[in-house]
Design a protein around this motif. Sequence first.
Motif, PDB file in Angstrom:
ATOM      1  N   SER A  80       0.817  -1.123  -0.144  1.00 39.07           N
ATOM      2  CA  SER A  80      -0.057   0.033  -0.048  1.00 39.07           C
ATOM      3  C   SER A  80       0.908   1.202   0.174  1.00 39.07           C
ATOM      4  O   SER A  80       2.103   1.325   0.499  1.00 39.07           O
ATOM      5  CB  SER A  80      -1.041   0.067   1.066  1.00 39.07           C
ATOM      6  OG  SER A  80       0.035   0.132   2.498  1.00 39.07           O
ATOM      7  N   TYR A  97      -6.083   1.987   9.897  1.00 36.03           N
ATOM      8  CA  TYR A  97      -5.305   1.067   9.202  1.00 36.03           C
ATOM      9  C   TYR A  97      -5.217  -0.232   9.967  1.00 36.03           C
ATOM     10  O   TYR A  97      -5.289  -1.176   9.227  1.00 36.03           O
ATOM     11  CB  TYR A  97      -4.037   1.827   8.742  1.00 36.03           C
ATOM     12  CG  TYR A  97      -3.168   0.975   7.727  1.00 36.03           C
ATOM     13  CD1 TYR A  97      -3.576   1.372   6.328  1.00 36.03           C
ATOM     14  CD2 TYR A  97      -2.492   0.145   8.030  1.00 36.03           C
ATOM     15  CE1 TYR A  97      -2.642   0.621   5.125  1.00 36.03           C
ATOM     16  CE2 TYR A  97      -1.527  -0.710   7.149  1.00 36.03           C
ATOM     17  CZ  TYR A  97      -1.822  -0.319   5.661  1.00 36.03           C
ATOM     18  OH  TYR A  97      -0.839  -1.007   4.683  1.00 36.03           O
ATOM     19  N   ARG A 108       4.197  -1.059   3.245  1.00 35.27           N
ATOM     20  CA  ARG A 108       3.643   0.182   3.314  1.00 35.27           C
ATOM     21  C   ARG A 108       4.617   1.299   3.148  1.00 35.27           C
ATOM     22  O   ARG A 108       5.736   1.299   3.703  1.00 35.27           O
ATOM     23  CB  ARG A 108       2.651   0.439   4.425  1.00 35.27           C
ATOM     24  CG  ARG A 108       2.046   1.684   4.317  1.00 35.27           C
ATOM     25  CD  ARG A 108       0.872   1.645   5.575  1.00 35.27           C
ATOM     26  NE  ARG A 108       1.929   2.257   6.776  1.00 35.27           N
ATOM     27  CZ  ARG A 108       1.506   2.440   7.915  1.00 35.27           C
ATOM     28  NH1 ARG A 108       0.116   1.766   8.361  1.00 35.27           N
ATOM     29  NH2 ARG A 108       2.331   2.974   8.995  1.00 35.27           N
ATOM     30  N   CYS A 110       4.408   5.658   3.375  1.00 32.82           N
ATOM     31  CA  CYS A 110       3.404   6.745   3.847  1.00 32.82           C
ATOM     32  C   CYS A 110       3.918   8.018   3.773  1.00 32.82           C
ATOM     33  O   CYS A 110       5.226   8.176   4.077  1.00 32.82           O
ATOM     34  CB  CYS A 110       3.017   6.527   5.157  1.00 32.82           C
ATOM     35  SG  CYS A 110       1.752   7.727   5.734  1.00 32.82           S
TER      36      CYS A 110
END
Length: 132
Positions: A80, A97, A108, A110
């Motif tokens: 993600s 999340y 992930r 971010c």
Amino acid sequence: MKNLAIGPIGEPLTLPNGTTVPLSPAYAAGNLIFLSGQLAFDADMKIVSGGIVEQTQQCLKNIESLLLELGLCKTDIVKSTVWLVAKEDFQGFNKAYTAFFEDHRPARSCVCSGLLVDGALIEIEVVATVKD
């Protein structure tokens, strides 16, 4: 579902003002499915009210809905990428999340960035795998 033909999945997105966005909701390449970034749009294509928790939950709900249409689920997600407007929202985002994914932990990234839709606090895109 095995190795889909390479190409777009789904119809282009049309905004409430009638503008068609030049992207596919998802794109298949071999056994990978790339979902376009999801904002916290509700069924009326409006950003949900509330803060980062509510918007994160809606983004993830939208992702799960797209995956279900393809016969996939959240545990098929392998990566993600998340964009937050404000780094102060990270804790609330991370809580929502974590609740969504439970014990599943896809890779992930971010980052903080401005988003193109007024009122949007978060955007999430994912890559899922189609298991043999």
